[in-house]
Write a protein that holds these residues in place. Structure first.
Motif, PDB file in Angstrom:
ATOM      1  N   VAL A  46      26.955  -4.516 -53.887  1.00  0.00           N
ATOM      2  CA  VAL A  46      27.986  -4.901 -54.844  1.00  0.00           C
ATOM      3  C   VAL A  46      29.119  -3.897 -54.706  1.00  0.00           C
ATOM      4  O   VAL A  46      28.886  -2.701 -54.567  1.00  0.00           O
ATOM      5  N   ARG A  47      30.329  -4.400 -54.720  1.00  0.00           N
ATOM      6  CA  ARG A  47      31.509  -3.544 -54.655  1.00  0.00           C
ATOM      7  C   ARG A  47      32.579  -4.164 -55.531  1.00  0.00           C
ATOM      8  O   ARG A  47      32.509  -5.348 -55.863  1.00  0.00           O
ATOM      9  N   GLY A  48      33.554  -3.363 -55.893  1.00  0.00           N
ATOM     10  CA  GLY A  48      34.620  -3.908 -56.718  1.00  0.00           C
ATOM     11  C   GLY A  48      35.561  -2.817 -57.177  1.00  0.00           C
ATOM     12  O   GLY A  48      35.537  -1.692 -56.672  1.00  0.00           O
ATOM     13  N   THR A  49      36.380  -3.178 -58.167  1.00  0.00           N
ATOM     14  CA  THR A  49      37.358  -2.254 -58.721  1.00  0.00           C
ATOM     15  C   THR A  49      37.273  -2.294 -60.240  1.00  0.00           C
ATOM     16  O   THR A  49      37.110  -3.366 -60.830  1.00  0.00           O
ATOM     17  N   VAL A  50      37.377  -1.118 -60.846  1.00  0.00           N
ATOM     18  CA  VAL A  50      37.425  -1.018 -62.310  1.00  0.00           C
ATOM     19  C   VAL A  50      38.856  -0.641 -62.673  1.00  0.00           C
ATOM     20  O   VAL A  50      39.406   0.332 -62.150  1.00  0.00           O
ATOM     21  N   ARG A  51      39.459  -1.453 -63.554  1.00  0.00           N
ATOM     22  CA  ARG A  51      40.844  -1.230 -63.988  1.00  0.00           C
ATOM     23  C   ARG A  51      40.934  -1.214 -65.507  1.00  0.00           C
ATOM     24  O   ARG A  51      40.116  -1.809 -66.195  1.00  0.00           O
ATOM     25  N   GLN A  52      41.992  -0.558 -65.994  1.00  0.00           N
ATOM     26  CA  GLN A  52      42.292  -0.564 -67.427  1.00  0.00           C
ATOM     27  C   GLN A  52      42.695  -1.982 -67.830  1.00  0.00           C
ATOM     28  O   GLN A  52      43.490  -2.628 -67.146  1.00  0.00           O
ATOM     29  N   GLU A  53      42.160  -2.446 -68.919  1.00  0.00           N
ATOM     30  CA  GLU A  53      42.444  -3.805 -69.380  1.00  0.00           C
ATOM     31  C   GLU A  53      43.926  -3.991 -69.709  1.00  0.00           C
ATOM     32  O   GLU A  53      44.531  -4.981 -69.314  1.00  0.00           O
ATOM     33  N   ARG A  54      44.529  -3.046 -70.407  1.00  0.00           N
ATOM     34  CA  ARG A  54      45.920  -3.200 -70.853  1.00  0.00           C
ATOM     35  C   ARG A  54      46.939  -2.945 -69.763  1.00  0.00           C
ATOM     36  O   ARG A  54      47.927  -3.661 -69.657  1.00  0.00           O
ATOM     37  N   THR A  55      46.714  -1.918 -68.939  1.00  0.00           N
ATOM     38  CA  THR A  55      47.732  -1.526 -67.960  1.00  0.00           C
ATOM     39  C   THR A  55      47.457  -2.015 -66.551  1.00  0.00           C
ATOM     40  O   THR A  55      48.367  -2.065 -65.727  1.00  0.00           O
ATOM     41  N   GLY A  56      46.212  -2.350 -66.249  1.00  0.00           N
ATOM     42  CA  GLY A  56      45.852  -2.749 -64.893  1.00  0.00           C
ATOM     43  C   GLY A  56      45.699  -1.582 -63.928  1.00  0.00           C
ATOM     44  O   GLY A  56      45.437  -1.772 -62.747  1.00  0.00           O
ATOM     45  N   LEU A  57      45.859  -0.359 -64.446  1.00  0.00           N
ATOM     46  CA  LEU A  57      45.722   0.824 -63.598  1.00  0.00           C
ATOM     47  C   LEU A  57      44.258   1.062 -63.240  1.00  0.00           C
ATOM     48  O   LEU A  57      43.357   0.789 -64.045  1.00  0.00           O
ATOM     49  N   PRO A  58      43.993   1.601 -62.038  1.00  0.00           N
ATOM     50  CA  PRO A  58      42.606   1.883 -61.656  1.00  0.00           C
ATOM     51  C   PRO A  58      41.998   2.988 -62.510  1.00  0.00           C
ATOM     52  O   PRO A  58      42.709   3.888 -62.962  1.00  0.00           O
ATOM     53  N   VAL A  59      40.693   2.903 -62.729  1.00  0.00           N
ATOM     54  CA  VAL A  59      39.974   3.899 -63.508  1.00  0.00           C
ATOM     55  C   VAL A  59      39.196   4.787 -62.548  1.00  0.00           C
ATOM     56  O   VAL A  59      38.347   4.312 -61.790  1.00  0.00           O
ATOM     57  N   HIS A  60      39.484   6.069 -62.583  1.00  0.00           N
ATOM     58  CA  HIS A  60      38.829   7.059 -61.725  1.00  0.00           C
ATOM     59  C   HIS A  60      37.594   7.616 -62.417  1.00  0.00           C
ATOM     60  O   HIS A  60      37.623   7.885 -63.615  1.00  0.00           O
ATOM     61  N   GLU A  61      36.503   7.771 -61.687  1.00  0.00           N
ATOM     62  CA  GLU A  61      35.243   8.342 -62.174  1.00  0.00           C
ATOM     63  C   GLU A  61      34.611   7.554 -63.319  1.00  0.00           C
ATOM     64  O   GLU A  61      33.995   8.137 -64.221  1.00  0.00           O
ATOM     65  N   ALA A 115      20.522   1.156 -59.667  1.00  0.00           N
ATOM     66  CA  ALA A 115      21.521   1.894 -58.883  1.00  0.00           C
ATOM     67  C   ALA A 115      22.707   2.218 -59.776  1.00  0.00           C
ATOM     68  O   ALA A 115      22.919   1.593 -60.816  1.00  0.00           O
ATOM     69  N   ALA A 116      23.486   3.217 -59.345  1.00  0.00           N
ATOM     70  CA  ALA A 116      24.694   3.594 -60.065  1.00  0.00           C
ATOM     71  C   ALA A 116      25.687   4.196 -59.078  1.00  0.00           C
ATOM     72  O   ALA A 116      25.307   4.684 -58.016  1.00  0.00           O
ATOM     73  N   ALA A 117      26.954   4.135 -59.452  1.00  0.00           N
ATOM     74  CA  ALA A 117      28.011   4.711 -58.614  1.00  0.00           C
ATOM     75  C   ALA A 117      29.165   5.121 -59.516  1.00  0.00           C
ATOM     76  O   ALA A 117      29.303   4.621 -60.638  1.00  0.00           O
ATOM     77  N   LEU A 118      29.993   6.021 -59.018  1.00  0.00           N
ATOM     78  CA  LEU A 118      31.232   6.401 -59.693  1.00  0.00           C
ATOM     79  C   LEU A 118      32.402   5.800 -58.945  1.00  0.00           C
ATOM     80  O   LEU A 118      32.391   5.747 -57.707  1.00  0.00           O
ATOM     81  N   THR A 119      33.408   5.364 -59.689  1.00  0.00           N
ATOM     82  CA  THR A 119      34.612   4.877 -59.011  1.00  0.00           C
ATOM     83  C   THR A 119      35.383   6.070 -58.445  1.00  0.00           C
ATOM     84  O   THR A 119      35.322   7.173 -58.960  1.00  0.00           O
ATOM     85  N   VAL A 120      36.099   5.808 -57.369  1.00  0.00           N
ATOM     86  CA  VAL A 120      36.937   6.841 -56.749  1.00  0.00           C
ATOM     87  C   VAL A 120      38.361   6.691 -57.287  1.00  0.00           C
ATOM     88  O   VAL A 120      38.617   5.883 -58.174  1.00  0.00           O
ATOM     89  N   ALA A 121      39.296   7.464 -56.750  1.00  0.00           N
ATOM     90  CA  ALA A 121      40.664   7.536 -57.287  1.00  0.00           C
ATOM     91  C   ALA A 121      41.344   6.182 -57.429  1.00  0.00           C
ATOM     92  O   ALA A 121      42.095   5.958 -58.375  1.00  0.00           O
ATOM     93  N   ASP A 122      41.090   5.248 -56.510  1.00  0.00           N
ATOM     94  CA  ASP A 122      41.748   3.938 -56.597  1.00  0.00           C
ATOM     95  C   ASP A 122      40.959   2.939 -57.435  1.00  0.00           C
ATOM     96  O   ASP A 122      41.262   1.749 -57.458  1.00  0.00           O
ATOM     97  N   GLY A 123      39.911   3.423 -58.139  1.00  0.00           N
ATOM     98  CA  GLY A 123      39.129   2.571 -59.035  1.00  0.00           C
ATOM     99  C   GLY A 123      38.028   1.774 -58.361  1.00  0.00           C
ATOM    100  O   GLY A 123      37.322   1.024 -59.021  1.00  0.00           O
ATOM    101  N   THR A 124      37.868   1.945 -57.054  1.00  0.00           N
ATOM    102  CA  THR A 124      36.843   1.165 -56.356  1.00  0.00           C
ATOM    103  C   THR A 124      35.478   1.846 -56.414  1.00  0.00           C
ATOM    104  O   THR A 124      35.373   3.054 -56.570  1.00  0.00           O
ATOM    105  N   TYR A 125      34.442   1.030 -56.282  1.00  0.00           N
ATOM    106  CA  TYR A 125      33.068   1.517 -56.234  1.00  0.00           C
ATOM    107  C   TYR A 125      32.297   0.664 -55.232  1.00  0.00           C
ATOM    108  O   TYR A 125      32.684  -0.466 -54.920  1.00  0.00           O
ATOM    109  N   THR A 126      31.209   1.223 -54.738  1.00  0.00           N
ATOM    110  CA  THR A 126      30.322   0.508 -53.828  1.00  0.00           C
ATOM    111  C   THR A 126      28.891   0.872 -54.161  1.00  0.00           C
ATOM    112  O   THR A 126      28.564   2.048 -54.305  1.00  0.00           O
ATOM    113  N   VAL A 127      28.042  -0.148 -54.279  1.00  0.00           N
ATOM    114  CA  VAL A 127      26.610   0.052 -54.463  1.00  0.00           C
ATOM    115  C   VAL A 127      25.927  -0.690 -53.315  1.00  0.00           C
ATOM    116  O   VAL A 127      25.781  -1.911 -53.358  1.00  0.00           O
ATOM    117  N   PRO A 128      25.543   0.044 -52.250  1.00  0.00           N
ATOM    118  CA  PRO A 128      24.926  -0.595 -51.086  1.00  0.00           C
ATOM    119  C   PRO A 128      23.403  -0.696 -51.220  1.00  0.00           C
ATOM    120  O   PRO A 128      22.817  -0.228 -52.201  1.00  0.00           O
TER     121      PRO A 128
END
Length: 164
Positions: free
Chosen positions: A80-95, A109-122
């Motif tokens: 599973v992979r994807g991006t976590v963003r702020q609901e109001r601003t659309g900005l990526p969420v880091h960590e 499994a668990a993962a932390l998002t990186v600076a651009d808000g992306t995460y990967t759970v392989p």
């Protein structure tokens, strides 16, 4: 050596292990998925197979001396992979902490998002999962992962919750 769709698995590592856990032979599968191993003199041994992007497999072999004529099928792993963003601003969420739970509610499994808000759970087995982002107003999504498939789950989170 094939995957579940019948395609050859190349560069798989095959290891023969005797009853005492000692390595007896080692080989790699060829471009067409074939391999050659010389079995140990013992009447029973284990063939261990691993390949990138696939679940490893162990097969117990017994019987006649001579090279084993065993076709092994490896199941592909998903993720599973994807991006976590702020609901109001659309900005990526880091960590942001992204957690996957199986249908019984167990964290797998668990993962932390990186600076651009992306995460990967392989390396997930096929099945159904719930994806949850912690530390923000509650948000969760369901995802079904098929063999060898990387599913995308993008999430939008609300306000960060205070640390307890």
């Amino acid at each position: 050596m094939t995957d579940s769709a019948g395609h050859p698995v190349t560069q798989a590592t095959l290891t023969l292990v005797d009853r005492d856990g000692r390595q007896c032979a080692l080989a790699r599968s060829a471009g067409d998925g074939t391999y050659t191993l010389t079995p140990p003199p013992s009447p029973s041994y284990t063939l261990v197979v691993s390949a990138p992007g696939h679940h490893p497999r162990a097969v117990r072999l017994t019987g006649d001396p001579g090279p084993p004529a065993t076709d092994v099928t490896l199941a592909g792993v998903g993720g599973v992979r994807g991006t976590v963003r702020q609901e109001r601003t659309g900005l990526p969420v880091h960590e942001a902490r992204v957690t996957l739970l199986n249908p019984q509610g167990k964290v797998v499994a668990a993962a932390l998002t990186v600076a651009d808000g992306t995460y990967t759970v392989p390396d997930l087995a096929p099945g159904d999962y719930t994806v949850v982002v912690s530390g923000y107003a509650p948000v969760a999504a369901r995802v079904a992962v098929a063999e060898g498939e990387a599913r995308r789950v993008d999430l939008r989170v609300g306000r960060r919750t205070p640390a307890q």
